[in-house]
Design an enzyme around this catalytic site. Structure first.
Site, PDB file in Angstrom:
ATOM      1  N   ASP A   9      -5.327  -6.593   5.954  1.00  0.00           N
ATOM      2  CA  ASP A   9      -6.529  -5.887   5.529  1.00  0.00           C
ATOM      3  C   ASP A   9      -7.612  -6.912   5.168  1.00  0.00           C
ATOM      4  O   ASP A   9      -8.768  -6.835   5.607  1.00  0.00           O
ATOM      5  CB  ASP A   9      -6.156  -5.034   4.295  1.00  0.00           C
ATOM      6  N   LYS A  52       3.264 -15.347   2.628  1.00  0.00           N
ATOM      7  CA  LYS A  52       3.173 -16.116   1.381  1.00  0.00           C
ATOM      8  C   LYS A  52       4.603 -16.450   0.976  1.00  0.00           C
ATOM      9  O   LYS A  52       5.074 -16.148  -0.131  1.00  0.00           O
ATOM     10  CB  LYS A  52       2.437 -15.261   0.329  1.00  0.00           C
ATOM     11  N   ASP A  84      -3.164 -18.184   2.002  1.00  0.00           N
ATOM     12  CA  ASP A  84      -4.331 -18.850   1.391  1.00  0.00           C
ATOM     13  C   ASP A  84      -4.895 -19.901   2.345  1.00  0.00           C
ATOM     14  O   ASP A  84      -6.122 -20.033   2.500  1.00  0.00           O
ATOM     15  CB  ASP A  84      -3.971 -19.454   0.018  1.00  0.00           C
ATOM     16  N   TYR A 100       0.822  -1.213   0.000  1.00  0.00           N
ATOM     17  CA  TYR A 100       0.000   0.000   0.000  1.00  0.00           C
ATOM     18  C   TYR A 100       0.856   1.263   0.000  1.00  0.00           C
ATOM     19  O   TYR A 100       0.362   2.350  -0.257  1.00  0.00           O
ATOM     20  CB  TYR A 100      -0.948   0.029   1.211  1.00  0.00           C
ATOM     21  N   ASP A 146     -10.924  -8.373   7.665  1.00  0.00           N
ATOM     22  CA  ASP A 146     -12.316  -8.246   7.219  1.00  0.00           C
ATOM     23  C   ASP A 146     -13.012  -9.604   7.245  1.00  0.00           C
ATOM     24  O   ASP A 146     -14.182  -9.706   7.613  1.00  0.00           O
ATOM     25  CB  ASP A 146     -12.388  -7.671   5.797  1.00  0.00           C
TER      26      ASP A 146
END
Ligand code: NAD
Length: 357
Positions: free
Chosen positions: A247, A191, A223, A142, A251
């Site tokens: 993020d 990851k 994942d 980001y 959620d």
């Protein structure tokens, strides 16, 4: 004790829910003999309307001069056509960065009284769950290099994920310290099977884990983590992860509690000053109708007392009041489920919490 709190009410339901949290904090201050001085500043769409920019310098200066910051939410359809740099949501990245807030703490807890609100089956959430996601907030993709260039298939856009050892270490320490204060279990999510930045992340986390022998440390690929969160959320206690993975996973974690209007968050940096806010947005569809659930913002106020001011008994008092309001069956529209009772308004729910304090 006396504390100065900057209020960033923002847009949509922001003013309604921040007013609720202020009422609760004032009552707690009275009860425990503290003084909280509240000063409002503009942020988001209302700042664009009043000052032509989503994050005026006066807001940054006011927040920097305060002991802590309480934020409602920003954004709304009337500002959706603003260019990227002037979008209300840009102010969130700006204020986090200006305050040096590199950690986001997001508790995701399934309240026993709200178990039926979870979209997961009873056999999965029957045991309940209570997890804490520690998300890196000022690094990664980001904030990395971005732009447009001519690539293999013509014009392309790119964003870059980069993490330094320093950034990983400081978020890692927050996570290990949080785990020490909870059930001493920490899962780091990355990851590392694909990304170089994740391989460094994992290496640094492993090195840190040696300093925290009491913490049961594990790693997981993102994942798999996304699947495990819906398969058995109770396997997790503290999770630490990068900005983008955090993020998305936070959620997901909030969704499985079934109640976006209940979830608080804290953004912290190197000092005790933090920024506290509900995880939901400005809910333009119900703004100005006194229908918003104020509990996430009230619980954000409790987090402020605990993490920025070290007032644990006062924070407990607010959290207990919220628990007891829920146990008594009081509900705003978003958490009413199948009940045929009439939902409470934002101010009525606030009054119920106030009367429990
Ligand atoms: P949202 O969280 O505002 O709303 C999603 C749904 O949840 C809506 O139906 C809303 O009515 C409901 N909801 C949210 N909070 C609630 C509460 N406290 N009580 C009752 N119901 C509640 O998400 P969205 O609709 O995707 O976004 C609306 C605006 O908020 C957008 O402009 C978005 O960019 C912005 N936003 C801001 C923040 C922030 O300020 N931190 C976060 C997310 C979205």
């Amino acid at each position: 004790m006396e504390y100065n709190i900057a209020l960033l009410k923002g847009d949509g339901i922001g003013p309604e829910i921040v007013d609720s949290a202020v009422a609760v904090l004032e009552k707690v201050a009275d009860k425990f003999g503290h003084k909280f001085n509240f000063t409002p500043y503009l942020i988001g769409g209302c700042a664009i309307d009043a000052a032509g920019m989503p994050l005026p310098q006066e807001t940054i200066d006011g927040c920097l001069a305060s002991d802590s910051v309480l934020l409602g939410a920003v954004g709304g359809p009337q500002w959706d056509d603003q260019p990227g740099e002037r979008r209300p949501e840009k102010a969130l990245l700006g204020i986090r960065s200006a305050l040096g807030l590199y950690t986001n703490l997001r508790p995701a807890r399934l309240y026993p009284a709200l178990r039926s609100a979870s979209p997961l089956k009873d056999e999965i959430v029957g045991k309940g769950f209570d997890l804490m996601i520690v998300r890196e907030l000022t690094g990664g993709i980001y904030f990395g290099d971005r732009g447009y260039r001519d690539g293999k298939y013509g014009r392309e856009a790119f964003d870059t994920e980069a993490y330094s050892v320093t950034e990983i270490e400081r978020i890692g320490r927050v996570a290990f310290d949080s785990a020490m204060k909870r059930s001493k279990r920490l899962c780091s999510i990355d990851k590392a099977n694909v990304l170089e930045s994740s391989r460094l992340w994992r290496k640094v986390m492993h090195e840190l884990s040696v300093e925290y022998p009491e913490v049961a440390y594990t790693d997981m690929f993102v994942d798999n983590a996304a699947m495990q969160l819906v398969r058995d959320p109770s396997q997790f206690d503290v999770i630490v992860t990068s900005n983008m993975f955090g993020d998305i996973l936070s959620d997901e974690a909030s969704q499985i509690t079934g109640s976006i209007g209940m979830l608080a968050s804290a953004s912290l940096g190197a000092s005790t000053r933090g920024m506290y806010e509900p995880i939901h947005g400005s809910a333009p569809d119900i703004a100005g109708q006194n229908k918003a659930n104020p509990l996430a913002t009230i619980l954000s106020g409790a987090m402020m007392l605990r993490y920025s001011f070290g007032l644990s008994a006062e924070a407990d008092c607010i959290e207990d009041a919220v628990n007891s309001v829920l146990d008594k069956g009081y509900r705003t529209a978003d958490i009413i489920g199948d009940s045929t009772a009439s939902p409470l308004s934002c101010t009525e729910m606030t009054d119920k919490v106030l009367s429990e304090l």
